[in-house]
Scaffold this motif. Structure first.
Motif, PDB file in Angstrom:
ATOM      1  N   THR A   1      -1.772  -3.638  -6.411  1.00 37.62           N
ATOM      2  CA  THR A   1      -1.132  -5.181  -5.817  1.00 37.62           C
ATOM      3  C   THR A   1      -0.357  -5.259  -4.563  1.00 37.62           C
ATOM      4  OG1 THR A   1      -1.059  -5.796  -8.098  1.00 37.62           O
ATOM      5  CG2 THR A   1       0.346  -7.041  -6.701  1.00 37.62           C
ATOM      6  N   LEU A   2       0.448  -4.037  -4.489  1.00 39.43           N
ATOM      7  CA  LEU A   2       1.369  -3.664  -3.324  1.00 39.43           C
ATOM      8  C   LEU A   2       0.687  -3.674  -1.999  1.00 39.43           C
ATOM      9  CD1 LEU A   2       4.612  -1.570  -4.518  1.00 39.43           C
ATOM     10  CD2 LEU A   2       4.458  -3.908  -3.739  1.00 39.43           C
ATOM     11  N   ASP A   3      -0.443  -2.684  -2.225  1.00 41.66           N
ATOM     12  CA  ASP A   3      -1.004  -2.597  -0.835  1.00 41.66           C
ATOM     13  C   ASP A   3      -1.992  -3.888  -0.783  1.00 41.66           C
ATOM     14  OD1 ASP A   3      -0.469   0.209  -1.164  1.00 41.66           O
ATOM     15  OD2 ASP A   3      -2.376   1.052  -2.128  1.00 41.66           O
ATOM     16  N   PHE A   4      -2.432  -4.481  -1.583  1.00 41.36           N
ATOM     17  CA  PHE A   4      -3.469  -5.768  -1.075  1.00 41.36           C
ATOM     18  C   PHE A   4      -2.276  -6.702  -0.572  1.00 41.36           C
ATOM     19  CE2 PHE A   4      -4.232 -10.160  -2.398  1.00 41.36           C
ATOM     20  CZ  PHE A   4      -5.368 -10.246  -1.779  1.00 41.36           C
ATOM     21  N   LEU A   5      -1.119  -6.862  -1.148  1.00 39.93           N
ATOM     22  CA  LEU A   5      -0.278  -7.770  -0.456  1.00 39.93           C
ATOM     23  C   LEU A   5       0.355  -7.297   0.964  1.00 39.93           C
ATOM     24  CD1 LEU A   5       2.192  -8.601  -3.569  1.00 39.93           C
ATOM     25  CD2 LEU A   5       0.491 -10.109  -2.582  1.00 39.93           C
ATOM     26  N   ASP A   6       0.330  -5.984   1.042  1.00 38.68           N
ATOM     27  CA  ASP A   6       0.604  -5.376   2.439  1.00 38.68           C
ATOM     28  C   ASP A   6      -0.382  -5.874   3.276  1.00 38.68           C
ATOM     29  OD1 ASP A   6       3.028  -4.027   3.666  1.00 38.68           O
ATOM     30  OD2 ASP A   6       1.312  -2.752   4.451  1.00 38.68           O
ATOM     31  N   GLN A   7      -1.507  -5.634   3.086  1.00 42.61           N
ATOM     32  CA  GLN A   7      -2.767  -5.798   3.791  1.00 42.61           C
ATOM     33  C   GLN A   7      -2.947  -7.413   4.480  1.00 42.61           C
ATOM     34  OE1 GLN A   7      -6.233  -3.937   2.237  1.00 42.61           O
ATOM     35  NE2 GLN A   7      -5.156  -1.992   1.810  1.00 42.61           N
ATOM     36  N   VAL A   8      -2.837  -8.082   3.483  1.00 40.99           N
ATOM     37  CA  VAL A   8      -2.925  -9.652   3.815  1.00 40.99           C
ATOM     38  C   VAL A   8      -1.994 -10.419   4.468  1.00 40.99           C
ATOM     39  CG1 VAL A   8      -5.047  -9.623   1.841  1.00 40.99           C
ATOM     40  CG2 VAL A   8      -2.615 -10.353   1.295  1.00 40.99           C
TER      41      VAL A   8
ATOM     42  N   ARG B   1      12.779  -5.610   1.828  1.00 44.23           N
ATOM     43  CA  ARG B   1      12.217  -4.606   1.020  1.00 44.23           C
ATOM     44  C   ARG B   1      10.888  -5.013   0.593  1.00 44.23           C
ATOM     45  NH1 ARG B   1      14.763  -0.084   0.735  1.00 44.23           N
ATOM     46  NH2 ARG B   1      13.482   0.592  -0.888  1.00 44.23           N
ATOM     47  N   GLY B   2      10.854  -6.373   0.149  1.00 46.19           N
ATOM     48  CA  GLY B   2       9.520  -6.692  -0.600  1.00 46.19           C
ATOM     49  C   GLY B   2       8.501  -6.796   0.500  1.00 46.19           C
ATOM     50  N   ILE B   3       8.709  -7.189   1.680  1.00 49.70           N
ATOM     51  CA  ILE B   3       7.720  -7.188   2.610  1.00 49.70           C
ATOM     52  C   ILE B   3       7.524  -5.830   3.390  1.00 49.70           C
ATOM     53  CG2 ILE B   3       8.217  -9.531   3.119  1.00 49.70           C
ATOM     54  CD1 ILE B   3       9.432  -8.704   5.972  1.00 49.70           C
ATOM     55  N   GLY B   4       8.100  -4.789   2.777  1.00 48.30           N
ATOM     56  CA  GLY B   4       7.797  -3.288   3.365  1.00 48.30           C
ATOM     57  C   GLY B   4       8.927  -2.864   4.437  1.00 48.30           C
TER      58      GLY B   4
END
Length: 612
Positions: free
Chosen positions: A338-345, A378-381
């Protein structure tokens, strides 16, 4: 941190910095990293210019010779009045190479303030950037008994006793290795003048030992070897009269060979972040609020897209906190996915958009920041953390950039002890604690006790893992007419975190029957929000009275009130359209609230809130 552990760490840091000064560290960095870029800046024609460490060293050695020719020697004071330009670093370092103490004057200072600071410090020489600053110094030069020559970097040198930058650099350079031994660890590295929100500014004396000790402690907090930090990109934009900027981009920059890009105007920071893409980004809370506001404004035109982004951030926050506090193994494969997907999109694009895609450390300090904003970054990386400190502890007292708890300011720095007094006041002790206030032994004794504990004036709480949370300034606690002690900073931070429409907040209530608030609109966000909601307006002042804007602010106030007990809740508020600027009646140069100034300027509006 236990006293025993802190004591062992302090002894280790003492050993590591024994005999060192910033001047000696500068010579070491020049000798080791001479070909690396040290300073970058944008020239008047828009092109980027740079100096290597070797070139920086040559210029500092020439400037040191020029200062000697002007009669500056060990123990003398040199006043600096400049924006964030590369020449500042040169002359500040040059002053230390002759054993002098350079100190900065806020660029917004009036002639009267210049007179006070230069007289109080006993400035022997002043170095200013341009004619605007030169005019203010010359207007009061005759009133400053100790002040002799004045040097201007880019201004006119036609007045008597004023010399040009090229004249300062005209002498043969001093021998850098020899000059770097002039200052001793006990000499003053600088004077930091407090903002003066509660009286005349006090001159905080910070020694060479304080500076190198603090920088060494900070370096150990990064969780990386010093060699890994070499060449890290930093943007220098806050006033150099502020200890945070001086420590981050100047002193630590010298000790770790950072690549520092100077940004003369704070309003241009957003552009610089995108062009530089710093590895270390420090800002006061308002800076981080404005960056987030830019993202919010960009999304405001598409309600569906904004909602999807907000939902993505909300989904990411608990997963990021879980990974931070419990380790990556605590996440399930699905949660990692989920984190990887949100980061990519979504998130990677936003980080790139605001210039934080290469940030290894993003840090907020100098004033309270809302928990929601820390969580958002932190949520957006963005590797975001909060640091706590003040001028009197050379900048930092607590910080943990690795294991971050939003709402807390980290744990004591390596070698630093932190405890609470009986009334909850935060006390600190370590090699970072200042020498005292210049010419003010009485104030020094009030702040620094016989056992070396700094009394910060802040009220705090420490949890079972040693994390510090600041409740409020001891002198800023509101005592209502009913005798209740209330923290305005906590309520203010919560309100700013509740809505991007809110730019600034001042909570009122001392000796009053209930709590009220002055709420300032964020121009960038509110205009986009209004357009997206079909609200027609010709000026932001119209939005402050618009019933739809008022309803949204009221909804946010109600949401925040639900988190506080009855006596802490904001019963009434006034929405203001005029943004509060740094170094104004409302804010200090580093954007802390001037409560007395706010109460005076808005006395009518405040009285109306209590008359209704």
């Amino acid at each position: 941190m236990t006293n025993a552990k802190a004591g062992d760490e302090r002894a280790d840091i003492d050993h590591a910095v024994e005999g060192k000064t910033i001047a000696s560290e500068f010579a070491t960095t020049v000798g080791t990293y001479g070909d690396r870029v040290a300073l970058r800046w944008r020239a008047g024609d828009g092109t980027w210019q740079q100096w290597t460490w070797r070139e920086y060293g040559e210029l500092a050695a020439r400037a040191a010779a020029g200062l000697r020719a002007l009669g500056v020697g060990r123990g003398d004071r040199v006043a600096l009045m400049m924006r964030n330009i590369p020449e500042f670093h040169v002359v500040d370092t040059a002053a230390m190479l002759v054993g002098a103490t350079p100190f900065s004057v806020y660029n917004s200072s009036s002639p009267e303030q210049v007179r006070y600071l230069a007289s109080h410090a006993g400035a022997k020489v002043a170095i200013v950037e341009d004619d605007a600053f030169l005019e203010r110094v010359l207007a009061v030069r005759s009133d400053i008994p100790t002040l002799g020559p004045v040097v201007t970097v880019s201004g006119s040198a036609s007045a008597e006793g004023v010399s040009a930058w090229d004249d300062l650099l005209g002498s043969d350079p001093v021998d850098l290795a020899e000059a770097s031994t002039t200052a001793s660890p006990d000499d003053l590295a600088t004077l930091i003048y407090t903002s003066g929100t509660t009286g005349p500014p006090k001159g905080v004396m910070i020694s060479q030992y304080n500076v190198v000790w603090t920088a060494e402690s900070l370096l150990r907090s990064f969780g990386a070897a010093r060699e890994e930090l070499v060449g890290f990109k930093v943007v220098s934009y806050l006033p150099m009269a502020h200890i945070a900027e001086r420590m981050t981009s100047h002193y630590a920059g010298i000790m770790s060979a950072y690549e520092v890009t100077t940004c003369p105007e704070t309003r241009d920071l957003a552009t610089y972040l995108v062009e530089v893409r710093p590895n270390i980004a420090f800002g006061v809370p308002r800076v981080w609020e404005k960056v987030q506001s830019g993202v919010e404004a960009a999304l405001a035109g598409d309600a569906e897209k904004k909602q999807k982004f907000d939902d993505a951030v909300a989904a990411a926050i608990p997963l990021v906190e879980k990974r931070t506090l419990q380790g990556d193994r605590a996440l399930t494969d699905e949660e990692r996915g989920t984190l990887d997907f949100l980061d990519q999109v979504a998130f990677a694009q936003v980080r790139e958009l605001v210039g934080l895609d290469q940030a290894r450390f993003a840090i907020s300090g100098a004033a309270p920041i809302s928990v929601e904003l820390v969580q958002w970054y932190r949520g957006i990386g963005v590797p975001f953390s909060e640091i706590y400190g003040m001028s009197e502890d050379s900048g930092p007292l607590t910080w943990d950039p690795i294991r971050v708890k939003p709402g807390a300011c980290g744990r004591p720095l390596p070698g630093v002890e932190v405890r609470l007094a009986d009334d909850g006041e935060v006390l600190g002790r370590g090699g970072n604690i200042f020498v005292g206030y210049l010419n003010d032994p009485e104030k020094t004794a009030e702040t620094l006790d016989a056992d070396g504990w700094l009394h910060t004036g802040d009220i705090g709480e420490i949890d079972g893992e040693g994390y510090l949370r600041i409740v409020d300034r001891k002198k800023e606690l509101i005592i209502t007419a009913g005798g209740k002690n209330i923290s305005p900073a906590n309520i203010e931070a919560a309100l700013k975190g509740a809505s991007p429409l809110i730019g600034q907040v001042a909570v009122i209530g001392d000796k009053r029957p209930f709590i009220t608030a002055l709420i300032v609109l964020d121009h960038e966000v509110v205009t986009g929000w209004a357009t997206a909601h079909g609200i027609e307006f010709s000026d932001v002042s119209e939005l402050a009275d618009d019933p739809r804007v008022m309803a949204e602010i009221e909804r946010c106030v109600g949401e925040v009130n639900a988190r506080f007990n009855q006596v802490e809740q904001v019963k009434r508020f006034k929405v203001l359209a005029e943004e509060w600027a740094p170094d104004s009646a409302e804010l200090t140069p580093t954007m802390k609230l001037k409560r007395r100034g706010i109460n005076a300027k808005y006395a009518g509006e405040i009285e109306e809130l209590y008359r209704r």
